[in-house]
Write a protein that holds these residues in place. Structure first.
Motif, PDB file in Angstrom:
ATOM      1  N   GLU A   1       2.997  25.352  23.772  1.00  0.00           N
ATOM      2  CA  GLU A   1       4.036  25.806  22.862  1.00  0.00           C
ATOM      3  C   GLU A   1       5.228  24.850  22.872  1.00  0.00           C
ATOM      4  O   GLU A   1       5.967  24.761  21.911  1.00  0.00           O
ATOM      5  CB  GLU A   1       4.516  27.227  23.212  1.00  0.00           C
ATOM      6  CG  GLU A   1       5.184  27.310  24.533  1.00  0.00           C
ATOM      7  CD  GLU A   1       6.082  28.537  24.666  1.00  0.00           C
ATOM      8  OE1 GLU A   1       6.672  28.694  25.730  1.00  0.00           O
ATOM      9  OE2 GLU A   1       6.195  29.335  23.714  1.00  0.00           O
ATOM     10  N   GLN A   2       5.353  24.104  23.992  1.00  0.00           N
ATOM     11  CA  GLN A   2       6.431  23.129  24.059  1.00  0.00           C
ATOM     12  C   GLN A   2       6.308  22.088  22.948  1.00  0.00           C
ATOM     13  O   GLN A   2       7.299  21.637  22.398  1.00  0.00           O
ATOM     14  CB  GLN A   2       6.409  22.439  25.424  1.00  0.00           C
ATOM     15  CG  GLN A   2       7.718  22.560  26.125  1.00  0.00           C
ATOM     16  CD  GLN A   2       7.652  22.201  27.581  1.00  0.00           C
ATOM     17  OE1 GLN A   2       6.587  22.181  28.201  1.00  0.00           O
ATOM     18  NE2 GLN A   2       8.786  21.897  28.151  1.00  0.00           N
TER      19      GLN A   2
ATOM     20  N   VAL B   1       7.362  23.886  19.673  1.00  0.00           N
ATOM     21  CA  VAL B   1       8.791  24.177  19.579  1.00  0.00           C
ATOM     22  C   VAL B   1       9.613  22.902  19.438  1.00  0.00           C
ATOM     23  O   VAL B   1      10.636  22.886  18.763  1.00  0.00           O
ATOM     24  CB  VAL B   1       9.252  25.005  20.795  1.00  0.00           C
ATOM     25  CG1 VAL B   1      10.745  25.237  20.756  1.00  0.00           C
ATOM     26  CG2 VAL B   1       8.530  26.334  20.831  1.00  0.00           C
ATOM     27  N   THR B   2       9.158  21.803  20.069  1.00  0.00           N
ATOM     28  CA  THR B   2       9.941  20.573  19.975  1.00  0.00           C
ATOM     29  C   THR B   2       9.538  19.732  18.764  1.00  0.00           C
ATOM     30  O   THR B   2      10.017  18.621  18.608  1.00  0.00           O
ATOM     31  CB  THR B   2       9.819  19.730  21.257  1.00  0.00           C
ATOM     32  OG1 THR B   2       8.438  19.446  21.495  1.00  0.00           O
ATOM     33  CG2 THR B   2      10.386  20.440  22.452  1.00  0.00           C
TER      34      THR B   2
ATOM     35  N   SER C   1       9.567  25.226  12.065  1.00  0.00           N
ATOM     36  CA  SER C   1      10.337  26.382  12.502  1.00  0.00           C
ATOM     37  C   SER C   1       9.415  27.387  13.186  1.00  0.00           C
ATOM     38  O   SER C   1       8.210  27.414  12.946  1.00  0.00           O
ATOM     39  CB  SER C   1      11.022  27.028  11.311  1.00  0.00           C
ATOM     40  OG  SER C   1      10.040  27.531  10.448  1.00  0.00           O
TER      41      SER C   1
ATOM     42  N   ARG D   1      13.805  34.005  24.075  1.00  0.00           N
ATOM     43  CA  ARG D   1      13.395  33.278  25.265  1.00  0.00           C
ATOM     44  C   ARG D   1      14.152  31.953  25.357  1.00  0.00           C
ATOM     45  O   ARG D   1      14.555  31.514  26.418  1.00  0.00           O
ATOM     46  CB  ARG D   1      11.895  33.018  25.219  1.00  0.00           C
ATOM     47  CG  ARG D   1      11.375  32.453  26.506  1.00  0.00           C
ATOM     48  CD  ARG D   1       9.872  32.441  26.544  1.00  0.00           C
ATOM     49  NE  ARG D   1       9.308  33.757  26.312  1.00  0.00           N
ATOM     50  CZ  ARG D   1       8.364  33.998  25.431  1.00  0.00           C
ATOM     51  NH1 ARG D   1       7.894  33.029  24.683  1.00  0.00           N
ATOM     52  NH2 ARG D   1       7.879  35.203  25.295  1.00  0.00           N
ATOM     53  N   ARG D   2      14.350  31.335  24.204  1.00  0.00           N
ATOM     54  CA  ARG D   2      15.052  30.069  24.184  1.00  0.00           C
ATOM     55  C   ARG D   2      16.495  30.231  24.655  1.00  0.00           C
ATOM     56  O   ARG D   2      17.033  29.407  25.369  1.00  0.00           O
ATOM     57  CB  ARG D   2      15.054  29.545  22.759  1.00  0.00           C
ATOM     58  CG  ARG D   2      14.863  28.070  22.681  1.00  0.00           C
ATOM     59  CD  ARG D   2      15.052  27.627  21.262  1.00  0.00           C
ATOM     60  NE  ARG D   2      16.220  26.776  21.230  1.00  0.00           N
ATOM     61  CZ  ARG D   2      16.798  26.389  20.109  1.00  0.00           C
ATOM     62  NH1 ARG D   2      16.344  26.784  18.961  1.00  0.00           N
ATOM     63  NH2 ARG D   2      17.848  25.614  20.160  1.00  0.00           N
ATOM     64  N   TRP D   3      17.095  31.326  24.242  1.00  0.00           N
ATOM     65  CA  TRP D   3      18.515  31.510  24.557  1.00  0.00           C
ATOM     66  C   TRP D   3      18.739  32.221  25.873  1.00  0.00           C
ATOM     67  O   TRP D   3      19.868  32.378  26.297  1.00  0.00           O
ATOM     68  CB  TRP D   3      19.193  32.295  23.430  1.00  0.00           C
ATOM     69  CG  TRP D   3      19.244  31.499  22.178  1.00  0.00           C
ATOM     70  CD1 TRP D   3      18.353  31.548  21.146  1.00  0.00           C
ATOM     71  CD2 TRP D   3      20.178  30.490  21.840  1.00  0.00           C
ATOM     72  NE1 TRP D   3      18.687  30.634  20.184  1.00  0.00           N
ATOM     73  CE2 TRP D   3      19.806  29.977  20.583  1.00  0.00           C
ATOM     74  CE3 TRP D   3      21.307  29.968  22.486  1.00  0.00           C
ATOM     75  CZ2 TRP D   3      20.512  28.958  19.952  1.00  0.00           C
ATOM     76  CZ3 TRP D   3      22.010  28.971  21.853  1.00  0.00           C
ATOM     77  CH2 TRP D   3      21.611  28.476  20.604  1.00  0.00           C
ATOM     78  N   ALA D   4      17.664  32.689  26.498  1.00  0.00           N
ATOM     79  CA  ALA D   4      17.816  33.458  27.736  1.00  0.00           C
ATOM     80  C   ALA D   4      18.443  32.613  28.836  1.00  0.00           C
ATOM     81  O   ALA D   4      18.186  31.441  28.920  1.00  0.00           O
ATOM     82  CB  ALA D   4      16.477  33.985  28.191  1.00  0.00           C
TER      83      ALA D   4
ATOM     84  N   THR E   1      15.668  18.245  23.983  1.00  0.00           N
ATOM     85  CA  THR E   1      14.602  18.220  22.974  1.00  0.00           C
ATOM     86  C   THR E   1      14.537  19.508  22.165  1.00  0.00           C
ATOM     87  O   THR E   1      13.657  19.667  21.336  1.00  0.00           O
ATOM     88  CB  THR E   1      13.233  18.025  23.640  1.00  0.00           C
ATOM     89  OG1 THR E   1      13.082  19.009  24.667  1.00  0.00           O
ATOM     90  CG2 THR E   1      13.110  16.661  24.248  1.00  0.00           C
TER      91      THR E   1
ATOM     92  N   TYR F   1      13.969  22.586  23.228  1.00  0.00           N
ATOM     93  CA  TYR F   1      13.054  23.629  23.688  1.00  0.00           C
ATOM     94  C   TYR F   1      13.833  24.799  24.267  1.00  0.00           C
ATOM     95  O   TYR F   1      13.461  25.945  24.090  1.00  0.00           O
ATOM     96  CB  TYR F   1      12.093  23.050  24.730  1.00  0.00           C
ATOM     97  CG  TYR F   1      11.095  24.050  25.263  1.00  0.00           C
ATOM     98  CD1 TYR F   1      10.180  24.648  24.416  1.00  0.00           C
ATOM     99  CD2 TYR F   1      11.074  24.387  26.605  1.00  0.00           C
ATOM    100  CE1 TYR F   1       9.266  25.566  24.886  1.00  0.00           C
ATOM    101  CE2 TYR F   1      10.162  25.306  27.091  1.00  0.00           C
ATOM    102  CZ  TYR F   1       9.261  25.892  26.228  1.00  0.00           C
ATOM    103  OH  TYR F   1       8.361  26.808  26.710  1.00  0.00           O
TER     104      TYR F   1
ATOM    105  N   SER G   1      17.935  26.447  24.999  1.00  0.00           N
ATOM    106  CA  SER G   1      19.315  26.323  24.568  1.00  0.00           C
ATOM    107  C   SER G   1      20.162  26.142  25.810  1.00  0.00           C
ATOM    108  O   SER G   1      19.730  26.466  26.909  1.00  0.00           O
ATOM    109  CB  SER G   1      19.736  27.593  23.867  1.00  0.00           C
ATOM    110  OG  SER G   1      19.800  28.615  24.824  1.00  0.00           O
TER     111      SER G   1
ATOM    112  N   LYS H   1      14.902  16.674  15.969  1.00  0.00           N
ATOM    113  CA  LYS H   1      13.592  16.633  16.627  1.00  0.00           C
ATOM    114  C   LYS H   1      12.711  15.520  16.077  1.00  0.00           C
ATOM    115  O   LYS H   1      11.846  15.010  16.778  1.00  0.00           O
ATOM    116  CB  LYS H   1      12.879  17.984  16.460  1.00  0.00           C
ATOM    117  CG  LYS H   1      13.422  19.059  17.385  1.00  0.00           C
ATOM    118  CD  LYS H   1      12.867  20.413  17.021  1.00  0.00           C
ATOM    119  CE  LYS H   1      13.520  21.514  17.840  1.00  0.00           C
ATOM    120  NZ  LYS H   1      13.100  22.846  17.360  1.00  0.00           N
TER     121      LYS H   1
END
Lengths: 234, 319
Positions: free
Chosen positions: A77-78, A81-82, A86, A231-234, B48, B50, B52, B73
């Motif tokens: 998933e990395q 996501v990178t 979107s 999850r990204r902002w956690a 990158t 992934y 924040s 990206k």
């Protein structure tokens, strides 16, 4: 988005998963159809389709369990996501891929019904209504599966979790009649997938039910996107 | 090319990054060095897009990664710590998939062909990724980062788990990439970044403790060297005598012995060559010196040095 869709669809058929799903779906649906029609001397398919909902509860988690859980586990998933795509388009692509497998199996299984014509006249509107309803119900089930798969990185957890949630949604109408608390009843009636299915089996096109299934789908896909953002902002 | 400003990341209550800032100019190869758990991967994951950050900003080519994630990206090729490989795909299928999701516009066949040449994975292009050896997987991971020819390449510990020959190959590959790309390379091995990078940023416990040109850092690790000396003589007295020498910071028996010689670890102050006086001193006392080798500093030693000199400088300022 199309690249992810293609990749997902391919992965179903480079691993045994897609084949197993299609084979089991077609075998069980064929068996049940013959049991409900040929063996009981009727060409009415509505009770067959009502039972197929329960088959979906068992089988749809099989095609959705991998979608995000495995990507998380293998860290692929990395890459997604990178990349400049979107999250919502990834979720949509994965949903469409799983749904394609389901819809294909369903439509192929409907060929069986053609074979029934030699036994009597089939009520066409009723049959189309049922098939259409199955497409809608399957759509919301796949969305639930995609959402639950995005919550975990263990595919077994994803599968069992999805089965449980779908069972609850299917039995919500039964539970609803037993519970007296107003709010619980409201919630149960909101997730009750089964009760809204009935009109289609009479050959009626129920717009509100169709909209209901579409909105269930959209809500769960939206939740899957939110899970990723969170999850990204956690 | 890359600018990171006061980046903070807090997981629950545990701070992972406590304000990281650095800059990378175009065409530089920068080594990002630190022990495991120092925050290297977190920083790279934020850079990158992934993860924040809790606060602070990161931008690539002047484009902020939060405000314009898709544009930013596109400028980055990223190899995460664990290469993001689909085990059930063939190498060529995988690169084609990456080409598509990166929305590449270059001539597909020629571009992928070139990448496979550069990373030397041409001979495995029709094999399943799941069946490849670790070294090949790593190279496919690097190939993935090169798709789309992004100006910035970020590699998170690219040589972990490879055999020495593969490590040398990957290092050469990175050096070649550095001619045409801006490269950030993370590692916990000092010699690795020393051999490849122009500049080294050292991070420890979520903070940057050093940001130096590689030559400066190398000098820092070389002057004031450590030695292992093998001396025949009464260990306690030898240690005491050597310690009293000019320019010696410490001299401790290591506890090991070889025949009748004891092993001592001796550290000298920077800029002082203690080898000749040490020899003379031991000779005067009649303790034969049977071996003397200098020990190159490892990452931990460099840390100790840097943090030591840091606190010493602070103490001096106070005084």
């Amino acid at each position: 988005m199309f690249a992810v869709y293609k990749k997902e669809l391919r992965s179903y058929f480079t691993t045994p998963l897609g084949y197993i799903f299609c084979a089991v779906y077609l075998a069980v649906s064929g068996f049940m159809l013959s049991l409900f029609t040929v063996h009981s001397g009727s060409v009415d398919v509505s009770s067959y389709f009502s039972l197929m909902i329960y088959l979906n509860i068992i089988l749809i988690p099989i095609i959705t369990m991998k979608s995000f859980a495995e990507e998380r586990k293998l860290k692929t998933e990395q890459l997604l996501v990178t990349s400049p795509v979107s999250v919502s388009s990834v979720v949509t692509a994965k949903f469409l891929a799983s749904y394609t497998i389901y819809a294909l199996s369903l439509l192929v299984s409907c060929l069986y019904i053609l074979g029934l014509q030699s036994y009597g006249t089939i009520n066409a509107p009723k049959t189309y209504g049922c098939i259409f309803a199955m497409l809608l119900v399957g759509m919301s089930f796949v969305a639930v599966g995609i959402f639950i798969s995005s919550l975990t990185e263990n595919i077994v957890t994803a599968a069992v979790g999805t089965m449980g949630t779908l069972l609850l949604m299917a039995f919500a109408s039964v539970l609803n009649s037993r519970i007296d608390i107003y709010i619980v009843r409201q919630i149960l009636s909101w997730v009750s997938v089964y009760s809204r299915y009935q009109y289609f089996t009479y050959g009626l096109f129920d717009v509100s039910a169709a909209l209901y299934y579409v909105s269930i789908t959209v809500v769960f896909l939206f939740l899957a996107v939110r899970v990723h953002d969170r999850r990204r902002w956690a | 090319m890359i600018q990171i400003n006061n980046l903070m990341k807090i997981y629950g209550n545990t701070p992972a990054l406590e304000g990281i800032s650095f800059k990378v100019e175009k065409g530089e190869i920068v080594g990002f060095l630190g022990p495991n758990g120092a925050g290297k991967s977190t920083t790279l994951n934020i850079l990158t897009g992934y993860l924040s950050s809790t606060s602070g900003s990161a931008s690539v080519g002047g484009i902020d990664i939060y405000e314009f994630p898709d544009e930013a990206k596109k400028l980055i090729g990223y190899l995460p710590e664990q290469p993001p490989l689909y085990q059930d795909m063939k190498v060529s299928e995988y690169l084609n998939f990456v080409y598509e999701i990166k929305k590449c516009r270059l001539n597909r066949k020629k571009h992928l062909e070139e990448i496979m040449q550069v990373t030397k994975i041409h001979d495995v292009k029709n094999r399943l990724i799941g069946n490849l050896s670790k070294g090949y997987k790593q190279r496919v991971g690097i190939a993935q980062a090169l798709v789309g020819n992004p100006p910035v390449i970020i590699l998170d510990e690219p040589t972990v788990g490879l055999d020495p020959k593969q490590i040398i190959e990957i290092r050469n590959l990175i050096r070649n990439l550095g001619r045409t790309h801006t490269v950030i390379l993370s590692s916990h091995i000092l010699s690795e970044v020393q051999s490849v990078c122009d500049r080294i940023v050292i991070i420890s416990e979520g903070r940057i403790v050093a940001d130096e040109k590689t030559e400066n850092l190398t000098r820092m690790t070389e002057d004031g060297s450590d030695y292992i000396a093998k001396i025949c003589g009464p260990s306690r007295e030898v240690a005491k005598t050597v310690r009293e020498m000019n320019g010696v910071i410490f001299a401790d028996p290591t506890g090991e012995r070889e025949g009748d010689a004891y092993l001592f670890r001796i550290r000298s102050e920077s800029g002082v060559d203690i080898r000749k006086p040490l020899f003379n001193l031991l000779a005067e006392n009649g303790w034969p010196l049977v071996g003397l080798e200098s020990v190159s500093l490892n990452l931990e030693d460099v840390f100790v040095r840097i943090t030591d000199s840091d606190s010493r400088a602070r103490a001096r300022r106070k005084a």
